[in-house]
Design a protein around this motif. Structure first.
Motif, PDB file in Angstrom:
ATOM      1  N   ALA A 283       0.842  -1.200   0.000  1.00  0.00           N
ATOM      2  CA  ALA A 283       0.000   0.000   0.000  1.00  0.00           C
ATOM      3  C   ALA A 283       0.877   1.250   0.000  1.00  0.00           C
ATOM      4  O   ALA A 283       0.600   2.230  -0.697  1.00  0.00           O
ATOM      5  CB  ALA A 283      -0.919  -0.004   1.216  1.00  0.00           C
ATOM      6  N   HIS A 284       1.945   1.179   0.770  1.00  0.00           N
ATOM      7  CA  HIS A 284       2.864   2.316   0.846  1.00  0.00           C
ATOM      8  C   HIS A 284       3.436   2.632  -0.530  1.00  0.00           C
ATOM      9  O   HIS A 284       3.432   3.779  -0.979  1.00  0.00           O
ATOM     10  CB  HIS A 284       3.980   1.974   1.841  1.00  0.00           C
ATOM     11  CG  HIS A 284       4.860   3.124   2.182  1.00  0.00           C
ATOM     12  ND1 HIS A 284       6.003   3.399   1.472  1.00  0.00           N
ATOM     13  CD2 HIS A 284       4.760   4.069   3.154  1.00  0.00           C
ATOM     14  CE1 HIS A 284       6.586   4.471   1.994  1.00  0.00           C
ATOM     15  NE2 HIS A 284       5.842   4.899   3.021  1.00  0.00           N
ATOM     16  N   GLU A 285       3.880   1.604  -1.203  1.00  0.00           N
ATOM     17  CA  GLU A 285       4.457   1.778  -2.538  1.00  0.00           C
ATOM     18  C   GLU A 285       3.422   2.337  -3.517  1.00  0.00           C
ATOM     19  O   GLU A 285       3.718   3.238  -4.311  1.00  0.00           O
ATOM     20  CB  GLU A 285       4.966   0.426  -3.056  1.00  0.00           C
ATOM     21  CG  GLU A 285       5.571   0.508  -4.448  1.00  0.00           C
ATOM     22  CD  GLU A 285       5.854  -0.880  -5.040  1.00  0.00           C
ATOM     23  OE1 GLU A 285       5.594  -1.892  -4.335  1.00  0.00           O
ATOM     24  OE2 GLU A 285       6.310  -0.942  -6.187  1.00  0.00           O
ATOM     25  N   ALA A 286       2.212   1.820  -3.440  1.00  0.00           N
ATOM     26  CA  ALA A 286       1.165   2.258  -4.358  1.00  0.00           C
ATOM     27  C   ALA A 286       0.854   3.740  -4.163  1.00  0.00           C
ATOM     28  O   ALA A 286       0.728   4.501  -5.130  1.00  0.00           O
ATOM     29  CB  ALA A 286      -0.097   1.424  -4.141  1.00  0.00           C
TER      30      ALA A 286
ATOM     31  N   VAL B  89      -4.243  -0.060   5.122  1.00  0.00           N
ATOM     32  CA  VAL B  89      -4.632   1.287   5.536  1.00  0.00           C
ATOM     33  C   VAL B  89      -3.460   1.975   6.231  1.00  0.00           C
ATOM     34  O   VAL B  89      -3.198   3.158   6.017  1.00  0.00           O
ATOM     35  CB  VAL B  89      -5.872   1.239   6.456  1.00  0.00           C
ATOM     36  CG1 VAL B  89      -6.146   2.612   7.052  1.00  0.00           C
ATOM     37  CG2 VAL B  89      -7.088   0.757   5.671  1.00  0.00           C
ATOM     38  N   GLU B  90      -2.735   1.214   7.033  1.00  0.00           N
ATOM     39  CA  GLU B  90      -1.565   1.784   7.701  1.00  0.00           C
ATOM     40  C   GLU B  90      -0.529   2.242   6.685  1.00  0.00           C
ATOM     41  O   GLU B  90       0.063   3.306   6.817  1.00  0.00           O
ATOM     42  CB  GLU B  90      -0.928   0.748   8.645  1.00  0.00           C
ATOM     43  CG  GLU B  90      -1.312   0.899  10.095  1.00  0.00           C
ATOM     44  CD  GLU B  90      -1.561   2.331  10.502  1.00  0.00           C
ATOM     45  OE1 GLU B  90      -0.590   3.125  10.509  1.00  0.00           O
ATOM     46  OE2 GLU B  90      -2.714   2.673  10.807  1.00  0.00           O
ATOM     47  N   GLY B  91      -0.311   1.434   5.661  1.00  0.00           N
ATOM     48  CA  GLY B  91       0.650   1.786   4.608  1.00  0.00           C
ATOM     49  C   GLY B  91       0.232   3.065   3.901  1.00  0.00           C
ATOM     50  O   GLY B  91       1.064   3.936   3.592  1.00  0.00           O
ATOM     51  N   TYR B  92      -1.042   3.163   3.651  1.00  0.00           N
ATOM     52  CA  TYR B  92      -1.597   4.359   3.011  1.00  0.00           C
ATOM     53  C   TYR B  92      -1.376   5.586   3.893  1.00  0.00           C
ATOM     54  O   TYR B  92      -0.828   6.609   3.457  1.00  0.00           O
ATOM     55  CB  TYR B  92      -3.093   4.101   2.759  1.00  0.00           C
ATOM     56  CG  TYR B  92      -3.967   5.319   2.582  1.00  0.00           C
ATOM     57  CD1 TYR B  92      -3.933   6.063   1.397  1.00  0.00           C
ATOM     58  CD2 TYR B  92      -4.863   5.703   3.578  1.00  0.00           C
ATOM     59  CE1 TYR B  92      -4.768   7.161   1.223  1.00  0.00           C
ATOM     60  CE2 TYR B  92      -5.708   6.792   3.414  1.00  0.00           C
ATOM     61  CZ  TYR B  92      -5.652   7.526   2.247  1.00  0.00           C
ATOM     62  OH  TYR B  92      -6.475   8.607   2.080  1.00  0.00           O
ATOM     63  N   ARG B  93      -1.740   5.465   5.169  1.00  0.00           N
ATOM     64  CA  ARG B  93      -1.612   6.588   6.103  1.00  0.00           C
ATOM     65  C   ARG B  93      -0.160   7.042   6.211  1.00  0.00           C
ATOM     66  O   ARG B  93       0.161   8.224   6.168  1.00  0.00           O
ATOM     67  CB  ARG B  93      -2.093   6.167   7.497  1.00  0.00           C
ATOM     68  CG  ARG B  93      -3.589   5.906   7.547  1.00  0.00           C
ATOM     69  CD  ARG B  93      -4.203   6.457   8.838  1.00  0.00           C
ATOM     70  NE  ARG B  93      -5.661   6.416   8.744  1.00  0.00           N
ATOM     71  CZ  ARG B  93      -6.434   5.517   9.367  1.00  0.00           C
ATOM     72  NH1 ARG B  93      -5.889   4.596  10.151  1.00  0.00           N
ATOM     73  NH2 ARG B  93      -7.736   5.556   9.229  1.00  0.00           N
TER      74      ARG B  93
ATOM     75  N   ILE C 125      -2.136  -3.665  -7.549  1.00  0.00           N
ATOM     76  CA  ILE C 125      -1.083  -4.367  -6.834  1.00  0.00           C
ATOM     77  C   ILE C 125      -1.347  -5.860  -6.969  1.00  0.00           C
ATOM     78  O   ILE C 125      -2.415  -6.336  -6.609  1.00  0.00           O
ATOM     79  CB  ILE C 125      -1.105  -3.977  -5.347  1.00  0.00           C
ATOM     80  CG1 ILE C 125      -0.738  -2.502  -5.207  1.00  0.00           C
ATOM     81  CG2 ILE C 125      -0.168  -4.862  -4.543  1.00  0.00           C
ATOM     82  CD1 ILE C 125      -1.248  -1.880  -3.935  1.00  0.00           C
ATOM     83  N   ALA C 126      -0.384  -6.566  -7.513  1.00  0.00           N
ATOM     84  CA  ALA C 126      -0.552  -8.008  -7.702  1.00  0.00           C
ATOM     85  C   ALA C 126       0.101  -8.747  -6.552  1.00  0.00           C
ATOM     86  O   ALA C 126       1.280  -8.561  -6.262  1.00  0.00           O
ATOM     87  CB  ALA C 126       0.063  -8.434  -9.019  1.00  0.00           C
TER      88      ALA C 126
END
Lengths: 342, 342
Positions: free
Chosen positions: B167-170, B198-202, B291-292
């Motif tokens: 998620a962080h990378e995306a 969600v954490e990665g996004y935040r 994301i695959a």
DNA sequence: CTGTTAGCGCGTTCAC
DNA sequence: GTGAACGCGCTAACAG
């Protein structure tokens, strides 16, 4: 590390009764007194005992296991059928062993052998090749019900969709929209389903005196890529169709992609009709017109049939092959429209 | 009706040897003379005898059966994982019992109980609720490996994707395209997977000093419909996002449908990033950036881990929880583009 | 009503 | 190298 697995002997000792009494309680024989029943149940609850299915099956001869061998687990058509199977099987006290043959007859055969080793009480089979399926041991260790696809030219117990009627209706719908040049694209002609669909297509074309241009029917594997290739080559011909009837969900998608790449607008220039509806069909642009098969019902009906066969076999009755043919329904959406003028 | 099931005694009689000799031949003990081996094998072939798995399991204590309990069989993510599981399991001589919990903890529990009744040698579990999963009997009748989703805050043997990193990378990719108003939409916050995403996004938003508008994160069930609802409400807000990050394949599709209905062009006005790639992602218009996850590998790794645990348990070794974290990969396609100016 | 006993089909000792 | 006897956990038959 692992919790202990208690046996009936343990329960018998705890409840201070014999194993036979424990067995009678476990199987609700109704022959045990209230008092002992309560004592046994308390002991069972105390160590959360559960009878060993394997041993139980060994003795009783019945495993309460049904096998289901399918062509392709990644095809949503089959996962929906499985949901129906699970539902009905649970209702009848059976468990399901799902086996994926990956469209390989060898794997299919191995799974059937394995189910025999498991002494499954019955088997549901969606064979991956209707010709090869004729060699299958239909009367073997357990009752067998064919699902979706059947061996060519054999009377077997089965639950299928009226593929002929579905294709016929779909083509008539396209003809009603003014289409005359309707191309069918399909995978290898080794499934009874596809063969029936092609027949329905041919019949509908014939009834309206429409010609099936030799280049129109195309075939290859039932993959996205082959649908793409079929559509591409169709539109390289001098007289391309105004409607495409894809006989499989994956091929439909391949055709859609081809049209987009070629810049051919759907449905203004070409209509697309798919076989098999699926959850995402309505998300495409345009949303896909398709024939929806009653997948869940197919699964439940197949189990009902199989359970019936198992009961007959127990009573040594001879049951004759019974076919259930389900009706599909046409879901008209945005990918089909009137044939272009001229 | 049914073919007879031969037992070792039948073979022994046919080959004129003892049952023990038959058993030794069947299990390749290598202690039987050439002559007798041949005679036994001939008898086995003559009636196509196969040893009864049930009886075999009863005696040996091992069933060579692995159970796999998953959230949702109709989600292509899981069917691909299962393919990996089947592959590796077959290699190790295990069969797989696939059980669909349908995202219901009650059904999940019933399946686990049933696998216990079957004396499965090991269990793979993709729990449908990371909180409820904490109550599960981790150390019960057989080794257990968690797949995809894990109980909250517990050290368990598991194979998962690096959801945080993915998620962080995306999000960093979207930020790199100039997006500042990035909305995440996701299902109920009960899966460790979604929580990590969600954490990665935040985290990624925070690192770039971007604000997560209170209205942005939306949640409901992980269905097409909820993705649709989330997207719809996002674009009714006075300051809509320029990018949507959907944390689940079905929600991505719902968002796509909403954009189309609202006439919002993708990716010119809004970029869409999905979690979970699938076969059909490339057929949409525009084709989906996503994301695959390494689904097949997740399945094979889980089985390797489980087989290892089973071996340890047999040797009464104490194995500590082992986590395998797999990397995902970003598949950049047409649904993401530079942020609109102004 | 309850308990004892015998196998279900197979694998694993032991004697031979 | 081979065969007879026992037991895995449970259920069916019978005895009490």
């Amino acid at each position: 590390m692992q919790g202990k697995n208690y046996t009936m002997h343990d329960i018998a000792r705890l409840a201070e009764v014999s194993v036979a009494t424990v067995s009678a309680v476990v199987n609700n024989k109704g022959t045990v007194s209230q008092k002992l029943t309560a004592r046994v149940q308390r002991a069972i609850a105390a160590v959360s005992f559960r009878p060993h299915r394997v041993a139980r099956g060994l003795r009783s001869g019945r495993t309460h296991l049904l096998g289901m061998v399918i062509q392709d687990l990644t095809n949503p058509f089959f996962t929906e059928v499985i949901r129906g199977v699970e539902d009905a099987a649970t209702k009848h006290g059976y468990r399901i062993m799902v086996c994926n043959s990956n469209c390989e007859t060898k794997t299919e055969r191995e799974h059937l052998d394995a189910l025999r080793d498991d002494w499954a009480d019955g088997v549901l089979l969606a064979p991956c090749d209707s010709y090869a399926a004729r060699e299958l041991p239909i009367r073997s260790f357990a009752p067998l019900v064919f699902v979706d696809c059947v061996p060519m030219g054999m009377k077997v117990t089965s639950v299928i969709t009226d593929n002929f009627g579905a294709a016929h209706e779909a083509v008539r719908y396209l003809i009603g929209l003014g289409h005359k040049k309707i191309a069918a694209i399909f995978g290898q002609l080794i499934h009874s389903t596809i063969l029936d669909r092609v027949e329905g297509y041919r019949q509908a074309m014939k009834e309206s005196n429409l010609v099936i241009t030799e280049e129109y029917p195309r075939h290859a594997g039932s993959f996205i890529e082959s649908g793409y290739q079929c559509a591409m080559s169709l539109f390289q011909s001098p007289d391309p169709p105004t409607a495409i009837f894809a006989m499989n969900n994956r091929m439909t998608l391949g055709a859609i992609r081809a049209l987009r790449e070629l810049g051919i607008v759907c449905p203004e220039r070409v209509s697309v009709m798919g076989f098999d509806d699926f959850e995402w069909a309505a998300v495409f642009d345009p949303d896909l017109t398709a024939i929806a098969q009653p997948t869940f019902e197919m699964g439940t009906e197949a189990v009902e049939l199989l359970v019936g066969l198992i009961r007959s076999a127990e009573n040594a009755e001879e049951a004759k092959p019974q076919q259930i043919v389900l009706k599909s329904s046409l879901r008209i959406r945005g990918s089909t429209g009137p044939a272009p003028k001229g």
